[in-house]
Design a protein around this motif. Structure first.
Motif, PDB file in Angstrom:
ATOM      1  N   GLU A   1     -11.283   3.543  12.275  1.00 22.44           N
ATOM      2  CA  GLU A   1     -11.281   2.702  11.074  1.00 22.44           C
ATOM      3  C   GLU A   1     -11.769   1.296  11.400  1.00 22.44           C
ATOM      4  O   GLU A   1     -12.549   0.703  10.657  1.00 22.44           O
ATOM      5  CB  GLU A   1      -9.885   2.640  10.465  1.00 22.44           C
ATOM      6  CG  GLU A   1      -9.848   1.780   9.217  1.00 22.44           C
ATOM      7  CD  GLU A   1      -8.457   1.327   8.838  1.00 22.44           C
ATOM      8  OE1 GLU A   1      -8.217   1.181   7.638  1.00 22.44           O
ATOM      9  OE2 GLU A   1      -7.635   1.094   9.745  1.00 22.44           O
TER      10      GLU A   1
ATOM     11  N   TRP B   1     -17.636  13.728  10.452  1.00 19.76           N
ATOM     12  CA  TRP B   1     -17.376  13.502   9.037  1.00 19.76           C
ATOM     13  C   TRP B   1     -17.565  14.808   8.269  1.00 19.76           C
ATOM     14  O   TRP B   1     -18.441  15.608   8.589  1.00 19.76           O
ATOM     15  CB  TRP B   1     -18.372  12.498   8.464  1.00 19.76           C
ATOM     16  CG  TRP B   1     -18.107  11.052   8.727  1.00 19.76           C
ATOM     17  CD1 TRP B   1     -18.840  10.244   9.545  1.00 19.76           C
ATOM     18  CD2 TRP B   1     -17.088  10.232   8.152  1.00 19.76           C
ATOM     19  NE1 TRP B   1     -18.330   8.971   9.511  1.00 19.76           N
ATOM     20  CE2 TRP B   1     -17.249   8.934   8.657  1.00 19.76           C
ATOM     21  CE3 TRP B   1     -16.049  10.476   7.257  1.00 19.76           C
ATOM     22  CZ2 TRP B   1     -16.416   7.880   8.299  1.00 19.76           C
ATOM     23  CZ3 TRP B   1     -15.212   9.430   6.901  1.00 19.76           C
ATOM     24  CH2 TRP B   1     -15.396   8.146   7.419  1.00 19.76           C
TER      25      TRP B   1
ATOM     26  N   PHE C   1     -12.706   2.267   2.301  1.00 18.15           N
ATOM     27  CA  PHE C   1     -12.375   3.183   3.389  1.00 18.15           C
ATOM     28  C   PHE C   1     -10.942   2.927   3.791  1.00 18.15           C
ATOM     29  O   PHE C   1     -10.336   1.929   3.394  1.00 18.15           O
ATOM     30  CB  PHE C   1     -13.301   2.972   4.590  1.00 18.15           C
ATOM     31  CG  PHE C   1     -13.150   1.617   5.216  1.00 18.15           C
ATOM     32  CD1 PHE C   1     -12.337   1.447   6.322  1.00 18.15           C
ATOM     33  CD2 PHE C   1     -13.782   0.510   4.689  1.00 18.15           C
ATOM     34  CE1 PHE C   1     -12.178   0.194   6.899  1.00 18.15           C
ATOM     35  CE2 PHE C   1     -13.631  -0.744   5.253  1.00 18.15           C
ATOM     36  CZ  PHE C   1     -12.836  -0.898   6.364  1.00 18.15           C
TER      37      PHE C   1
ATOM     38  N   GLN D   1     -13.652   7.665   3.347  1.00 18.12           N
ATOM     39  CA  GLN D   1     -14.619   6.668   2.891  1.00 18.12           C
ATOM     40  C   GLN D   1     -15.111   7.096   1.518  1.00 18.12           C
ATOM     41  O   GLN D   1     -15.359   8.290   1.291  1.00 18.12           O
ATOM     42  CB  GLN D   1     -15.780   6.586   3.877  1.00 18.12           C
ATOM     43  CG  GLN D   1     -16.770   5.487   3.593  1.00 18.12           C
ATOM     44  CD  GLN D   1     -17.848   5.405   4.678  1.00 18.12           C
ATOM     45  OE1 GLN D   1     -18.344   6.426   5.141  1.00 18.12           O
ATOM     46  NE2 GLN D   1     -18.205   4.193   5.078  1.00 18.12           N
TER      47      GLN D   1
ATOM     48  N   HIS E   1     -18.207  -2.798   2.506  1.00  9.42           N
ATOM     49  CA  HIS E   1     -17.717  -2.042   1.375  1.00  9.42           C
ATOM     50  C   HIS E   1     -17.358  -3.018   0.260  1.00  9.42           C
ATOM     51  O   HIS E   1     -17.065  -4.174   0.525  1.00  9.42           O
ATOM     52  CB  HIS E   1     -16.469  -1.246   1.767  1.00  9.42           C
ATOM     53  CG  HIS E   1     -16.712  -0.191   2.787  1.00  9.42           C
ATOM     54  ND1 HIS E   1     -16.891  -0.474   4.123  1.00  9.42           N
ATOM     55  CD2 HIS E   1     -16.806   1.158   2.671  1.00  9.42           C
ATOM     56  CE1 HIS E   1     -17.084   0.644   4.791  1.00  9.42           C
ATOM     57  NE2 HIS E   1     -17.037   1.656   3.925  1.00  9.42           N
TER      58      HIS E   1
ATOM     59  N   LEU F   1     -21.268   1.626  -0.650  1.00  7.67           N
ATOM     60  CA  LEU F   1     -19.967   1.962  -0.091  1.00  7.67           C
ATOM     61  C   LEU F   1     -18.875   1.218  -0.848  1.00  7.67           C
ATOM     62  O   LEU F   1     -18.985   0.014  -1.083  1.00  7.67           O
ATOM     63  CB  LEU F   1     -19.927   1.618   1.391  1.00  7.67           C
ATOM     64  CG  LEU F   1     -20.914   2.405   2.257  1.00  7.67           C
ATOM     65  CD1 LEU F   1     -20.941   1.855   3.672  1.00  7.67           C
ATOM     66  CD2 LEU F   1     -20.566   3.884   2.261  1.00  7.67           C
TER      67      LEU F   1
ATOM     68  N   ASN G   1     -13.313  -4.239   1.285  1.00  6.14           N
ATOM     69  CA  ASN G   1     -13.417  -4.148   2.732  1.00  6.14           C
ATOM     70  C   ASN G   1     -12.073  -4.325   3.422  1.00  6.14           C
ATOM     71  O   ASN G   1     -12.004  -4.784   4.548  1.00  6.14           O
ATOM     72  CB  ASN G   1     -14.428  -5.176   3.259  1.00  6.14           C
ATOM     73  CG  ASN G   1     -15.231  -4.635   4.425  1.00  6.14           C
ATOM     74  OD1 ASN G   1     -15.391  -3.433   4.560  1.00  6.14           O
ATOM     75  ND2 ASN G   1     -15.730  -5.510   5.260  1.00  6.14           N
TER      76      ASN G   1
ATOM     77  N   TYR H   1     -16.482  11.161  -1.842  1.00  7.32           N
ATOM     78  CA  TYR H   1     -15.698  10.806  -0.666  1.00  7.32           C
ATOM     79  C   TYR H   1     -16.043  11.721   0.496  1.00  7.32           C
ATOM     80  O   TYR H   1     -16.578  12.814   0.315  1.00  7.32           O
ATOM     81  CB  TYR H   1     -14.198  10.891  -0.968  1.00  7.32           C
ATOM     82  CG  TYR H   1     -13.693  12.300  -1.154  1.00  7.32           C
ATOM     83  CD1 TYR H   1     -13.057  12.983  -0.114  1.00  7.32           C
ATOM     84  CD2 TYR H   1     -13.853  12.970  -2.367  1.00  7.32           C
ATOM     85  CE1 TYR H   1     -12.608  14.287  -0.271  1.00  7.32           C
ATOM     86  CE2 TYR H   1     -13.403  14.270  -2.539  1.00  7.32           C
ATOM     87  CZ  TYR H   1     -12.779  14.920  -1.489  1.00  7.32           C
ATOM     88  OH  TYR H   1     -12.344  16.209  -1.649  1.00  7.32           O
TER      89      TYR H   1
ATOM     90  N   LEU I   1     -15.468   1.138  11.546  1.00  9.62           N
ATOM     91  CA  LEU I   1     -16.099   1.123  10.218  1.00  9.62           C
ATOM     92  C   LEU I   1     -16.142  -0.282   9.644  1.00  9.62           C
ATOM     93  O   LEU I   1     -17.127  -0.688   9.035  1.00  9.62           O
ATOM     94  CB  LEU I   1     -15.327   2.018   9.241  1.00  9.62           C
ATOM     95  CG  LEU I   1     -15.530   3.511   9.319  1.00  9.62           C
ATOM     96  CD1 LEU I   1     -14.700   4.197   8.243  1.00  9.62           C
ATOM     97  CD2 LEU I   1     -16.982   3.884   9.168  1.00  9.62           C
TER      98      LEU I   1
ATOM     99  N   ARG J   1     -17.927   6.278  -1.745  1.00  6.40           N
ATOM    100  CA  ARG J   1     -19.171   5.603  -2.104  1.00  6.40           C
ATOM    101  C   ARG J   1     -19.578   6.002  -3.517  1.00  6.40           C
ATOM    102  O   ARG J   1     -19.087   6.973  -4.082  1.00  6.40           O
ATOM    103  CB  ARG J   1     -20.301   5.928  -1.129  1.00  6.40           C
ATOM    104  CG  ARG J   1     -20.865   7.315  -1.257  1.00  6.40           C
ATOM    105  CD  ARG J   1     -22.053   7.521  -0.341  1.00  6.40           C
ATOM    106  NE  ARG J   1     -22.572   8.878  -0.482  1.00  6.40           N
ATOM    107  CZ  ARG J   1     -23.560   9.377   0.220  1.00  6.40           C
ATOM    108  NH1 ARG J   1     -24.147   8.627   1.139  1.00  6.40           N
ATOM    109  NH2 ARG J   1     -23.977  10.607   0.031  1.00  6.40           N
TER     110      ARG J   1
END
Length: 110
Positions: free
Chosen positions: A97, A4, A41, A29, A106, A38, A109, A82, A100, A31
């Protein structure tokens, strides 16, 4: 495997902010930098372009259809950060993905 990027503040279009993201396959992603909650994403064949679609017209561009996501990002711009991760293939991005989706919750989501 790629790593990341560091978390970066989402650029403010009023201040001509700059976005740093892969132009190829990858995952992003978002947040809330204050609460660490979060937000969302996704994967893309061009991560930089896909991130630009998170802002409403005339600030953003692209084919993102979710006005709710765009408005959320725009209204909370000062608190949004991000990170991205690049991949060599679409299959790698899709697989990451999916992981995640299983690991984290999130606000959006999907």
């Amino acid at each position: 495997m790629e790593k990341w990027s560091t978390w970066k503040s989402f650029p403010n279009p009023h201040l001509r902010g700059r976005l740093t993201a892969p132009v190829g396959y990858g995952v992003y992603q978002l947040r809330n930098k204050d609460t660490k909650e979060l937000i969302l994403f996704g994967r893309a064949s061009n991560v930089a372009s896909r991130l630009c679609s998170l802002l409403p017209i005339p600030f953003g561009k692209g084919t993102r259809r979710s006005e709710v996501k765009k408005q959320y990002v725009f209204l909370n711009l000062e608190s949004i950060e991000y990170r991205t991760i690049a991949f060599d293939t679409q299959i790698e991005a899709v697989t990451f993905e999916r992981s995640l989706r299983k690991k984290f919750n999130h606000i959006f989501n999907t």
